[in-house]
Structure formats: structure tokens, C-alpha cells
Design a protein around this motif. Structure first.
Motif, short mmCIF file in Angstrom:
data_model
loop_
_atom_site.label_atom_id
_atom_site.label_comp_id
_atom_site.label_asym_id
_atom_site.label_seq_id
_atom_site.Cartn_x
_atom_site.Cartn_y
_atom_site.Cartn_z
N LEU A 48 -63.73 -73.06 -66.67
CA LEU A 48 -63.22 -71.94 -65.89
C LEU A 48 -63.32 -70.63 -66.67
CD1 LEU A 48 -60.15 -73.82 -64.41
CD2 LEU A 48 -62.03 -72.86 -63.05
N GLU A 49 -63.02 -70.68 -67.95
CA GLU A 49 -63.11 -69.48 -68.79
C GLU A 49 -64.56 -69.00 -68.88
OE1 GLU A 49 -62.29 -66.30 -70.54
OE2 GLU A 49 -60.58 -67.65 -70.27
N ALA A 50 -65.49 -69.93 -68.99
CA ALA A 50 -66.90 -69.54 -69.07
C ALA A 50 -67.35 -68.89 -67.76
CB ALA A 50 -67.76 -70.77 -69.38
N ALA A 51 -66.88 -69.43 -66.63
CA ALA A 51 -67.24 -68.84 -65.34
C ALA A 51 -66.69 -67.43 -65.22
CB ALA A 51 -66.72 -69.72 -64.21
N TRP A 52 -65.44 -67.26 -65.61
CA TRP A 52 -64.81 -65.93 -65.53
C TRP A 52 -65.54 -64.94 -66.44
CZ3 TRP A 52 -60.70 -64.36 -62.46
CH2 TRP A 52 -60.20 -63.08 -62.72
N SER A 53 -65.85 -65.38 -67.66
CA SER A 53 -66.54 -64.50 -68.61
C SER A 53 -67.92 -64.11 -68.11
CB SER A 53 -66.66 -65.20 -69.96
OG SER A 53 -65.37 -65.43 -70.53
N ALA A 54 -68.54 -64.98 -67.31
CA ALA A 54 -69.87 -64.68 -66.77
C ALA A 54 -69.82 -63.72 -65.60
CB ALA A 54 -70.55 -65.98 -66.34
N GLY A 55 -68.63 -63.44 -65.08
CA GLY A 55 -68.49 -62.51 -63.97
C GLY A 55 -68.26 -63.17 -62.63
N ILE A 56 -68.17 -64.50 -62.61
CA ILE A 56 -67.92 -65.21 -61.36
C ILE A 56 -66.48 -64.98 -60.94
CG2 ILE A 56 -67.72 -67.52 -60.33
CD1 ILE A 56 -70.10 -68.34 -62.15
N ARG A 57 -66.29 -64.57 -59.69
CA ARG A 57 -64.95 -64.22 -59.21
C ARG A 57 -64.60 -64.91 -57.89
NH1 ARG A 57 -64.90 -62.95 -63.64
NH2 ARG A 57 -64.21 -61.02 -64.64
N TYR A 58 -65.39 -65.89 -57.49
CA TYR A 58 -65.04 -66.70 -56.32
C TYR A 58 -64.91 -68.15 -56.76
CZ TYR A 58 -65.44 -69.38 -52.02
OH TYR A 58 -65.23 -70.30 -51.02
N PHE A 59 -63.79 -68.77 -56.41
CA PHE A 59 -63.49 -70.14 -56.81
C PHE A 59 -63.10 -70.94 -55.57
CE2 PHE A 59 -62.61 -67.31 -60.32
CZ PHE A 59 -63.20 -67.94 -61.40
N ASP A 60 -63.76 -72.08 -55.39
CA ASP A 60 -63.47 -72.95 -54.24
C ASP A 60 -62.88 -74.26 -54.71
OD1 ASP A 60 -63.80 -73.82 -51.36
OD2 ASP A 60 -65.01 -75.34 -52.39
N THR A 61 -61.79 -74.69 -54.04
CA THR A 61 -61.13 -75.92 -54.42
C THR A 61 -60.65 -76.65 -53.18
OG1 THR A 61 -59.49 -76.86 -55.94
CG2 THR A 61 -58.84 -74.85 -54.75
N ALA A 62 -59.94 -77.76 -53.36
CA ALA A 62 -59.43 -78.56 -52.24
C ALA A 62 -58.50 -79.64 -52.77
CB ALA A 62 -60.59 -79.21 -51.49
N PRO A 63 -57.52 -80.06 -51.96
CA PRO A 63 -56.68 -81.19 -52.37
C PRO A 63 -57.51 -82.45 -52.62
CG PRO A 63 -55.71 -80.05 -50.49
CD PRO A 63 -57.08 -79.47 -50.68
N HIS A 64 -58.60 -82.61 -51.88
CA HIS A 64 -59.45 -83.79 -52.00
C HIS A 64 -60.02 -83.96 -53.40
CE1 HIS A 64 -62.32 -86.86 -50.99
NE2 HIS A 64 -63.37 -86.05 -50.99
N TYR A 65 -60.26 -82.86 -54.10
CA TYR A 65 -60.94 -82.90 -55.38
C TYR A 65 -60.01 -83.44 -56.47
CZ TYR A 65 -64.18 -79.80 -52.90
OH TYR A 65 -65.04 -79.24 -51.99
#
Length: 329
Positions: A48-65
Motif C-alpha cells: 500500500l505504501e508503494a502504491a501511494w508513493s507511486a501516485g496511485i490514489r484509487y483503492f478498491d476493496t470488498a468484504p469478500h477479499y
């Protein structure tokens, strides 16, 4: 990373008519819920930290996961003071409630939280309960986008229960955008034409191996200004790694699919482009597609995905890949 330094894939783009924006590439958290193999807490946080540092600002999740594991991990990360909630967009899903019970090891391909099982519930009451539990589990104060998750065999309940409930929550401004997420196109198209969605998340049906979403779903979304998020760009892995045990749509890849993927890979190699880079960038060529959602289970995978997103792909390769459309079906 300053806003001026953000690469193209971190660009914030509108999601349909909702007023919500997403980065062109988002992070899917199914792998952080233990999809196919377990992921530790520290590795998940580093991803998650690597994604944020790369500039990614959309995160998708679900109870199923991972039976809630992905939501818990994502929420713990985003509640940190150095990551303002207003600087990112988060989606979760409804349609599966988590209840106490013992499931088989790796139930539904996930190695997640023990002692919880999933039950389908697309009723209005199920939506309210699911969302309340997701908020509690994640520690977030709201979700920007809420999607009805995989209602394949539950059309009537989803369209008369879950959808009206989400529509009310949107009208009350409890959520900013609503949609449906599925691995098929026919029912998604029906939702787009018969309800008032802000977006869809279509997984695996608009990729180098399967372009079926382009037949009806993408034109319907374009006509109604519905945002399109594309997941499963690697079709469960085969377009990222052509190993002997490669997966396609959550199962071992059939031989015909392997042959098609090999032909795609050979064309990419002839142009000096990794197959995974072409697979990641392919959906974004369609004008109806808002963004892609790519899963990752390690910081290293984020680095690889970012490199693939940044790869230069000549138009001649797209022409060659287009010529292979339909093979392997």
C-alpha cells in the motif's frame, strides 16, 4: 511526490457523472486479502505504501477479499495522518455478508481471516448491514464508491433490494457514487440500461484475451455517461506470467487460451514490449474506459506494474495485437 511530478497514470479523471475522481490506475486489494496465497501484514502495508508513493490514489476493496482482511488492512493504512482521506478515492462492495463459521482452508481462493464465512445477501437490509460492518472493519468514516458485488444469480434481489438501497444512500450523500462489479458483461449492460448507475467495474472482460465488453457494455456506458473501471487486465495472471501453471479467470488456463497468450507475447517481444505492459495499458485505449484496477501483493509488484504503465508502446504493436483478436476463444 508533488502533484506536478505525478505520471500520467496518477492523473485524476472523473468517474462518470458522479463528481468522484479516480487515478487512471487504481490498486485492487484482492491479493492483500490472500487471493491464491497468504500475504503478511507487513508485506501488505509495504504494498500500500508503494502504491501511494507511486501516485496511485484509487483503492478498491470488498468484504469478500479475505473475509474482511483486505478492508481491515486498507483502512489501517489510510487512517494514517500522513495520508489525508480527502486525497484518495476508495470503493468497497455489498452483496456478501460475513458471519461466524468455519470454512475450508483457502475457501473461495482466499487465505484470509479465519472463523468467518460469506453469505450472499442483496437485500436492502443486507446492504445497510454490509456497509456498516465495512466502515467498522476499516475504520474509515465513509466510502466514496459502493458497488453491488457479483449478483450473477441474484438479479431480482439486486435490482429490487440492493440497488434502491444504494440509490437512497447516494441521495442522502452517504456515498458519492454507486455501481456494480462483475466478471460478466450481459448483466452489467442490463444494470446500465435499466438503472441509474454512476459506474461499473468489469473484470476480465476487456483484456487482450477477451474483448467482449466492447460489444454492448462499453457503448451503453458511453451513451449514458457511466464510468467504466476495468479489472482483471491480466485475466488472473496469464497475461503477466506465461508460466506452465498460469491461471486464467481464477482457474488453470486452458490450452487454447495459453496458445493465444503465447501469440500475443511473441508479438510484444518482437516490438520489445513486455506482454504485461500491453495488457495493462490496453483497456485505456478505449474512450469509454475511465481507469484500470490492478491487484498487487508486494511492493515489488507495484514497482513492476508502474514500469509497465510507463512503457512506451508503438502503434504498430497495437495493430498487430488487434489482428490476433478472437484467437484462443
Amino acid at each position: 511526490m508533488s502533484p506536478s511530478a505525478h505520471p500520467w497514470y496518477a492523473e485524476q479523471v472523473p468517474l462518470g457523472r458522479s463528481g468522484v475522481t479516480v487515478s487512471r490506475i487504481g490498486l485492487g486489494t484482492a491479493p492483500l486479502g490472500g487471493l491464491f496465497s497468504a500475504v503478511g501484514d507487513r508485506e501488505a502495508a509495504a504494498t500500500l505504501e508503494a502504491a501511494w508513493s507511486a501516485g496511485i490514489r484509487y483503492f478498491d476493496t470488498a468484504p469478500h477479499y479475505g473475509a474482511g482482511l483486505a478492508e481491515r488492512r486498507l483502512g489501517a493504512f489510510l487512517t494514517g495522518v500522513e495520508r489525508p482521506r480527502s486525497h484518495c478515492t476508495v470503493s468497497t462492495k455489498v452483496g456478501r455478508l460475513l458471519v461466524p463459521g468455519e470454512s475450508a482452508s483457502g475457501d473461495e481462493s482466499f487465505h484470509g481471516e479465519p472463523g468467518l464465512v460469506r453469505i450472499r445477501d442483496y437485500s436492502a437490509e443486507g446492504v445497510y448491514r454490509s456497509l456498516a460492518e465495512s466502515l467498522e472493519r476499516s475504520g474509515l468514516d465513509a466510502f466514496d464508491v459502493v458497488l453491488i458485488h457479483d449478483p450473477d444469480d441474484h438479479w431480482k434481489e439486486a435490482v429490487t433490494g440492493a440497488y434502491p438501497a444504494l440509490d437512497r444512500l447516494r441521495a442522502e450523500k452517504a456515498v458519492r457514487a454507486i455501481g456494480v462489479g462483475m466478471n460478466q458483461t450481459a448483466m452489467l449492460t442490463r444494470f446500465v440500461t435499466e438503472t441509474d448507475l454512476d459506474c461499473v467495474l468489469v473484470a476480465g472482460r476487456y483484456s487482450l484475451l477477451d474483448r467482449s465488453a466492447a460489444d454492448e457494455l462499453l457503448p451503453a456506458c458511453a451513451e449514458r455517461a457511466v464510468g467504466v473501471l476495468v479489472g482483471g487486465v491480466f485475466n488472473s495472471g496469464i497475461l503477466a506470467n506465461l508460466a506452465a501453471d498460469a491461471m486464467y479467470d481464477y482457474a488453470p488456463a486452458p490450452e487454447a487460451v495459453r496458445r493465444h497468450a503465447l501469440a500475443l507475447s511473441e508479438q510484444c517481444a518482437a516490438h520489445g514490449v513486455p506482454l504485461a505492459a500491453a495488457a495493462l495499458q490496453f483497456p485505456l485505449r478505449h474512450p469509454a474506459v475511465t481507469g484500470v484496477v490492478v491487484g498487487a501483493r508486494s511492493a515489488q509488484e507495484i514497482t513492476v506494474n508502474v514500469a509497465h504503465a510507463s512503457a512506451s508502446i508503438p502503434e504498430e504493436l497495437w495493430t498487430a495485437l488487434d489482428a490476433l483478436e478472437g484467437e484462443g476463444r
